[in-house]
Design a protein around this motif. Structure first.
Motif, PDB file in Angstrom:
ATOM      1  N   GLU A   1      -1.911  10.180   3.854  1.00  0.00           N
ATOM      2  CA  GLU A   1      -3.161  10.996   3.343  1.00  0.00           C
ATOM      3  C   GLU A   1      -3.554  10.452   1.696  1.00  0.00           C
ATOM      4  N   CYS A   2      -3.065   9.298   1.390  1.00  0.00           N
ATOM      5  CA  CYS A   2      -3.191   8.985   0.124  1.00  0.00           C
ATOM      6  C   CYS A   2      -4.883   8.779  -0.030  1.00  0.00           C
ATOM      7  N   THR A   3      -5.253   9.168  -1.429  1.00  0.00           N
ATOM      8  CA  THR A   3      -6.841   9.049  -1.464  1.00  0.00           C
ATOM      9  C   THR A   3      -6.949   7.885  -2.310  1.00  0.00           C
TER      10      THR A   3
ATOM     11  N   LEU B   1       5.280   5.170  -2.735  1.00  0.00           N
ATOM     12  CA  LEU B   1       4.224   5.967  -2.884  1.00  0.00           C
ATOM     13  C   LEU B   1       3.442   5.488  -4.388  1.00  0.00           C
ATOM     14  N   CYS B   2       2.085   5.650  -4.376  1.00  0.00           N
ATOM     15  CA  CYS B   2       1.407   5.299  -5.561  1.00  0.00           C
ATOM     16  C   CYS B   2       1.750   6.410  -6.614  1.00  0.00           C
ATOM     17  N   PRO B   3       1.451   6.353  -7.779  1.00  0.00           N
ATOM     18  CA  PRO B   3       1.893   7.327  -8.951  1.00  0.00           C
ATOM     19  C   PRO B   3       1.215   8.618  -8.692  1.00  0.00           C
ATOM     20  N   ASN B   4      -0.006   8.614  -8.229  1.00  0.00           N
ATOM     21  CA  ASN B   4      -0.710   9.785  -8.104  1.00  0.00           C
ATOM     22  C   ASN B   4       0.163  10.781  -6.658  1.00  0.00           C
ATOM     23  N   CYS B   5       0.365  10.027  -5.790  1.00  0.00           N
ATOM     24  CA  CYS B   5       1.257  10.785  -4.598  1.00  0.00           C
ATOM     25  C   CYS B   5       2.532  10.952  -5.060  1.00  0.00           C
ATOM     26  N   HIS B   6       3.308  10.169  -5.743  1.00  0.00           N
ATOM     27  CA  HIS B   6       4.486  10.429  -6.161  1.00  0.00           C
ATOM     28  C   HIS B   6       4.522  11.698  -7.127  1.00  0.00           C
TER      29      HIS B   6
ATOM     30  N   ARG C   1       0.890  -1.017   0.164  1.00  0.00           N
ATOM     31  CA  ARG C   1      -0.082   0.083  -0.121  1.00  0.00           C
ATOM     32  C   ARG C   1       1.135   1.356   0.024  1.00  0.00           C
ATOM     33  N   CYS C   2       0.245   2.189  -0.625  1.00  0.00           N
ATOM     34  CA  CYS C   2       0.858   3.664  -0.720  1.00  0.00           C
ATOM     35  C   CYS C   2       1.273   4.099   0.869  1.00  0.00           C
ATOM     36  N   GLU C   3       2.549   4.487   1.078  1.00  0.00           N
ATOM     37  CA  GLU C   3       2.818   5.000   2.398  1.00  0.00           C
ATOM     38  C   GLU C   3       2.330   6.373   2.823  1.00  0.00           C
TER      39      GLU C   3
HETATM   40 ZN    ZN Z   1      -0.750   7.388  -2.704  1.00  0.00          ZN
END
Ligand code: ZN
Length: 488
Positions: A398-400, A436-441, A393-395
């Protein structure tokens, strides 16, 4: 059947030359066969008659063998004179049945050669081809030079009569040439240059080794960031890789410092022969096999070179080679496969990766290419640790939401990032890295809120690291407390 009446193509001739291998004598490789063949090519280049008598070959060849033969014996000329005819069919001897063979029957006696004085030469079809197409002479000669006389000894080309034909053009003579032709698939490369269709490591029909790297997989080859070096994963799809097959071919190339052709196929683009390259390091790293299971893979580190001739290699490449001790540098040592079977296991593995990263951190703080490459592999271990810690999971707290999809190898779509850029003093350690997921990155890289996010991620990375570490004693207490305040 009269062999000499059959036409021969340039490709067939180069293939014959590519198959030529000198016999080994213990650790040394006397170069009689390639040397005699080069001499014959030089004669053809100068327009000399097709046939030449033994009594002319012997003194000319013995002089060459003494200067360039890498360990000539008393009968230097007998052996290649016979073998190029009997084994390799590269030339023919007139009326060989008149010769008396040694007791082993493997070659004629010197006395009988002296008495009979047979004429020998390229088969008529080969000779006609070479006279009509000097570029074939150049290609064959360059092939032999790169394999056996590399760097080219002073005086050799002049003594062979090949100076004008190839001096200064050795690299262009070696078709194919880097960067020029595009090929839709491996079958097209095979059509044009022979060799084999499927293996990642193997020669074309000219006998020179190639590496094939398809960006789509199954291997994780890549350019090592910041270095210009190429990481090429070894042969073997499932289970720990061993130094056999293609890997043993590359091992020999590394040991003997022989350049290979590096072929590359970017996503949705054709294949191309990208560059000549030389192996400068051999590492053992964790990677996922075709069965999606973790295993130990070889990471061959290649330095691109403009030419396979050693005396043209840049100072930087020569330094990399000088620093190569020829050993396997094992980045899996002391760690277990980064698979999280149960949470306790995962923590144990995480800790081992961190220990391994920290123990290397002491070394190589400078900026040489070798050190940059070492740092890259240390980062690779740190990345594996962070992925273990992320548990898919994205670390970003606040990941949506991250994509639910997986990669072909069954991994979640996560990118491991240094919270502070390495170039700005960021630490190459899991406590300063985050998955991180690509969005958060993207937000962290170019979003308006990136500065705020970076501070939050810095604390989150530290918090998670502390939680996952055995004691967490290396974490400043105040930061750990601040980090935990983000917990909901
Ligand atoms: Zn994320």
């Amino acid at each position: 059947m009269d062999v000499s009446s059959q036409a021969i193509t340039a490709r067939e001739f180069i293939k014959q030359v590519g198959r030529l291998t000198p016999r080994r004598q213990g650790n040394s490789i006397p170069l009689h066969r390639p040397l005699l063949l080069l001499w014959l090519l030089g004669r053809a280049a100068s327009g000399a008659p097709r046939l030449v008598y033994w009594r002319e070959v012997r003194p000319a060849f013995e002089k060459l063998a003494a200067n360039y033969g890498n360990g000539a014996d008393g009968d230097a000329a007998v052996y290649p004179f016979w073998v190029l005819h009997a084994n390799n069919r590269l030339w023919e001897i007139e009326d060989p049945e008149r010769l008396v063979l040694t007791s082993g029957g493997r070659r004629p006696t010197r006395a009988s050669l002296d008495a009979v004085n047979p004429a020998a030469g390229f088969p008529q079809a080969t000779y006609d081809l070479l006279v009509a197409k000097p570029e074939v002479i150049a290609q064959a000669a360059a092939n032999l030079l790169v394999r056996y006389f590399n760097p080219i000894p002073d005086g050799l080309l002049a003594d062979l009569g090949l100076l004008h034909l190839i001096a200064g053009h050795e690299v262009e003579a070696l078709a194919p040439i880097p960067g020029t032709d595009l090929y839709d698939d491996r079958a097209a490369i095979y059509e044009a240059h022979g060799g084999q269709r499927f293996a990642g490591i193997g020669p074309l029909e000219d006998g020179l080794t190639c590496l094939f790297s398809d960006e789509k997989g199954p291997y994780s080859d890549r350019r090592i960031p910041g270095t210009g070096l190429i990481e090429y994963r070894g042969d073997g799809l499932v289970g720990d890789q061993r130094l056999t097959g293609g890997n043993s071919t590359l091992y020999e190339c590394q040991r003997q410092r022989v350049a290979v052709r590096y072929w590359h196929k970017p996503h949705d683009e054709p294949w191309r022969f990208e560059t000549w390259a030389v192996v400068v390091d051999r590492r053992r790293v964790w990677g996922k096999g075709a069965d999606h299971k973790w295993r130990r893979e070889f990471a061959w580190i290649l330095a691109p070179v403009n030419s396979p001739f050693r005396d043209t290699w840049t100072l930087q490449v020569q330094e990399l080679l000088a620093e190569d001790d020829g050993e396997t540098h094992d980045d899996t040592a002391g760690t277990e496969a980064p698979a999280a079977d149960n949470p306790d296991d995962a923590r144990d593995r995480y800790q081992k990766f961190c220990d391994s990263v920290a123990s290397r951190e002491r070394h190589n703080r400078g900026r040489s290419t070798r050190q940059q490459s070492d740092r890259y592999f240390r980062s690779a271990q740190a990345r594996l640790a962070v992925l273990l810690r992320a548990e898919g999971r994205c670390e970003n707290p606040e990941c949506t939401g991250q994509p639910e999809d997986l990669t072909d190898k069954g991994d979640p779509i996560l990118e491991v990032d240094h919270v502070d850029e390495l170039a700005k003093g960021g630490r190459d350690h899991p406590e300063a890295m985050i998955a991180l997921c690509p969005n958060c990155h993207a937000i962290k890289t170019r979003g308006k809120s990136r500065h705020v996010l970076r501070r939050k991620l810095k604390l989150e990375a530290l918090r998670r690291h502390t939680k996952w570490s055995a004691g967490g004693t290396d974490t400043p207490k105040i930061l750990a407390e601040e980090a935990s305040s983000h917990e909901v």
